[in-house]
Design a protein around this motif. Structure first.
Motif, short mmCIF file in Angstrom:
data_model
loop_
_atom_site.label_atom_id
_atom_site.label_comp_id
_atom_site.label_asym_id
_atom_site.label_seq_id
_atom_site.Cartn_x
_atom_site.Cartn_y
_atom_site.Cartn_z
N ASP A 1 -74.95 -58.54 -14.55
CA ASP A 1 -73.91 -59.39 -15.14
C ASP A 1 -72.52 -58.91 -14.75
O ASP A 1 -71.65 -59.71 -14.39
CB ASP A 1 -74.05 -59.42 -16.67
N VAL A 2 -72.30 -57.59 -14.84
CA VAL A 2 -70.98 -57.04 -14.50
C VAL A 2 -70.70 -57.23 -13.01
O VAL A 2 -69.60 -57.61 -12.62
CB VAL A 2 -70.91 -55.54 -14.89
N ARG A 3 -71.71 -57.01 -12.18
CA ARG A 3 -71.53 -57.20 -10.74
C ARG A 3 -71.19 -58.65 -10.42
O ARG A 3 -70.30 -58.93 -9.61
CB ARG A 3 -72.81 -56.80 -9.99
N ASP A 4 -71.91 -59.58 -11.06
CA ASP A 4 -71.63 -61.00 -10.84
C ASP A 4 -70.22 -61.36 -11.31
O ASP A 4 -69.52 -62.15 -10.66
CB ASP A 4 -72.66 -61.87 -11.56
N LYS A 5 -69.80 -60.78 -12.43
CA LYS A 5 -68.46 -61.04 -12.95
C LYS A 5 -67.39 -60.55 -11.96
O LYS A 5 -66.39 -61.23 -11.73
CB LYS A 5 -68.30 -60.33 -14.31
N GLY B 1 -59.70 -65.08 -6.63
CA GLY B 1 -58.47 -64.62 -5.99
C GLY B 1 -57.87 -63.36 -6.58
O GLY B 1 -56.77 -62.97 -6.19
N MET B 2 -58.55 -62.71 -7.49
CA MET B 2 -58.02 -61.49 -8.08
C MET B 2 -58.25 -60.30 -7.14
O MET B 2 -59.22 -60.27 -6.38
CB MET B 2 -58.67 -61.21 -9.43
N GLY B 3 -57.39 -59.31 -7.21
CA GLY B 3 -57.50 -58.11 -6.39
C GLY B 3 -58.40 -57.07 -7.03
O GLY B 3 -58.74 -57.16 -8.21
N TYR B 4 -58.76 -56.06 -6.23
CA TYR B 4 -59.65 -55.00 -6.71
C TYR B 4 -59.07 -54.28 -7.93
O TYR B 4 -59.77 -54.02 -8.91
CB TYR B 4 -59.91 -53.97 -5.62
N LYS B 5 -57.80 -53.94 -7.85
CA LYS B 5 -57.16 -53.17 -8.92
C LYS B 5 -57.13 -53.99 -10.22
O LYS B 5 -57.44 -53.47 -11.30
CB LYS B 5 -55.74 -52.78 -8.51
N THR B 6 -56.81 -55.26 -10.11
CA THR B 6 -56.73 -56.13 -11.29
C THR B 6 -58.11 -56.30 -11.92
O THR B 6 -58.25 -56.23 -13.15
CB THR B 6 -56.18 -57.52 -10.90
N ILE B 7 -59.11 -56.52 -11.08
CA ILE B 7 -60.48 -56.67 -11.59
C ILE B 7 -60.92 -55.39 -12.27
O ILE B 7 -61.51 -55.41 -13.36
CB ILE B 7 -61.46 -57.03 -10.44
N GLY B 8 -60.63 -54.26 -11.64
CA GLY B 8 -61.01 -52.97 -12.21
C GLY B 8 -60.39 -52.73 -13.57
O GLY B 8 -61.05 -52.27 -14.50
N LYS B 9 -59.11 -53.04 -13.70
CA LYS B 9 -58.43 -52.86 -14.99
C LYS B 9 -59.01 -53.78 -16.05
O LYS B 9 -59.20 -53.40 -17.20
CB LYS B 9 -56.93 -53.10 -14.85
N GLN B 10 -59.29 -55.02 -15.66
CA GLN B 10 -59.80 -56.00 -16.62
C GLN B 10 -61.19 -55.63 -17.13
O GLN B 10 -61.48 -55.79 -18.31
CB GLN B 10 -59.85 -57.39 -15.97
N LEU B 11 -62.03 -55.10 -16.24
CA LEU B 11 -63.41 -54.78 -16.64
C LEU B 11 -63.62 -53.30 -16.96
O LEU B 11 -64.71 -52.90 -17.35
CB LEU B 11 -64.37 -55.19 -15.52
N LYS C 1 -70.27 -59.17 0.23
CA LYS C 1 -69.87 -59.83 1.48
C LYS C 1 -70.90 -59.59 2.58
O LYS C 1 -71.18 -60.48 3.38
CB LYS C 1 -68.50 -59.32 1.94
N LYS C 2 -71.46 -58.40 2.61
CA LYS C 2 -72.41 -58.06 3.68
C LYS C 2 -73.79 -58.66 3.45
O LYS C 2 -74.40 -59.21 4.36
CB LYS C 2 -72.52 -56.54 3.79
N HIS C 3 -74.29 -58.56 2.21
CA HIS C 3 -75.68 -58.97 1.92
C HIS C 3 -75.80 -60.27 1.15
O HIS C 3 -76.90 -60.76 0.93
CB HIS C 3 -76.39 -57.86 1.15
N LYS C 4 -74.68 -60.80 0.67
CA LYS C 4 -74.68 -62.04 -0.13
C LYS C 4 -75.53 -61.92 -1.39
O LYS C 4 -76.18 -62.87 -1.81
CB LYS C 4 -75.14 -63.24 0.70
N MET C 5 -75.56 -60.73 -1.96
CA MET C 5 -76.28 -60.52 -3.22
C MET C 5 -75.65 -59.36 -3.97
O MET C 5 -75.01 -58.50 -3.37
CB MET C 5 -77.77 -60.25 -2.97
N THR C 6 -75.84 -59.37 -5.29
CA THR C 6 -75.26 -58.31 -6.10
C THR C 6 -76.32 -57.44 -6.76
O THR C 6 -75.98 -56.50 -7.47
CB THR C 6 -74.36 -58.90 -7.21
N ILE C 7 -77.59 -57.73 -6.53
CA ILE C 7 -78.64 -56.92 -7.15
C ILE C 7 -78.72 -55.56 -6.49
O ILE C 7 -78.28 -55.38 -5.35
CB ILE C 7 -80.02 -57.62 -7.07
N ASN C 8 -79.27 -54.60 -7.21
CA ASN C 8 -79.46 -53.26 -6.65
C ASN C 8 -80.66 -53.28 -5.73
O ASN C 8 -81.75 -53.67 -6.13
CB ASN C 8 -79.69 -52.25 -7.77
N ARG C 9 -80.46 -52.86 -4.50
CA ARG C 9 -81.54 -52.88 -3.52
C ARG C 9 -82.40 -51.63 -3.67
O ARG C 9 -81.93 -50.60 -4.14
CB ARG C 9 -80.94 -52.96 -2.12
#
Length: 120
Positions: A10-14, A22-32, A47-55
């Motif tokens: 859920d957190v990864r998808d968020k 359009g949010m940046g890394y720093k903004t997302i990090g602070k928010q979550l 971006k590389k694998h088109k998935m957020t699950i743990n492989r």
């Protein structure tokens, strides 16, 4: 720094959804409440694998469970002259099938290998 627990799906998808918005890394990090590098790693993986699950990770599964290792350690500690064959039979009775060679390798724990190598 020690290892931490993995983030839930859920957190990864968020994180990915906020990045798409359009949010940046720093903004997302602070928010979550996550580090900027963590957010970046998740987005790069997406971006590389088109998935957020743990492989799945590499490596063969353990042949002897932690419970079996405890049983072996206890038996060798109580009876240092225990043979490999006796240990194999005890593990078989507990539901784990291994060979004497697996016991001899002692890769599951280095503490008992010195005892087992002496007794063939």
């Amino acid at each position: 720094m020690g290892k931490t627990n993995e983030l839930s799906k859920d957190v990864r998808d968020k994180i990915v959804d906020l990045h798409k918005a359009g949010m940046g890394y720093k903004t997302i990090g602070k928010q979550l409440g996550e580090k900027e590098t963590t957010v970046g790693a998740i987005i790069r993986k997406w971006k590389k694998h088109k998935m957020t699950i743990n492989r799945p990770r590499s490596g063969a599964p353990r042949k002897i469970s932690p419970r079996g290792v405890s049983m072996i350690m206890r038996k060798v500690k109580d009876q240092p002259r225990t043979t490999r064959e006796e240990l194999v039979n005890d593990l078989k009775a507990a539901g784990t099938t291994v060979t004497k060679k697996t016991i001899a390798k002692g890769s599951f724990t280095g503490a008992i290998s010195c005892h087992i190598d002496i007794i063939m």
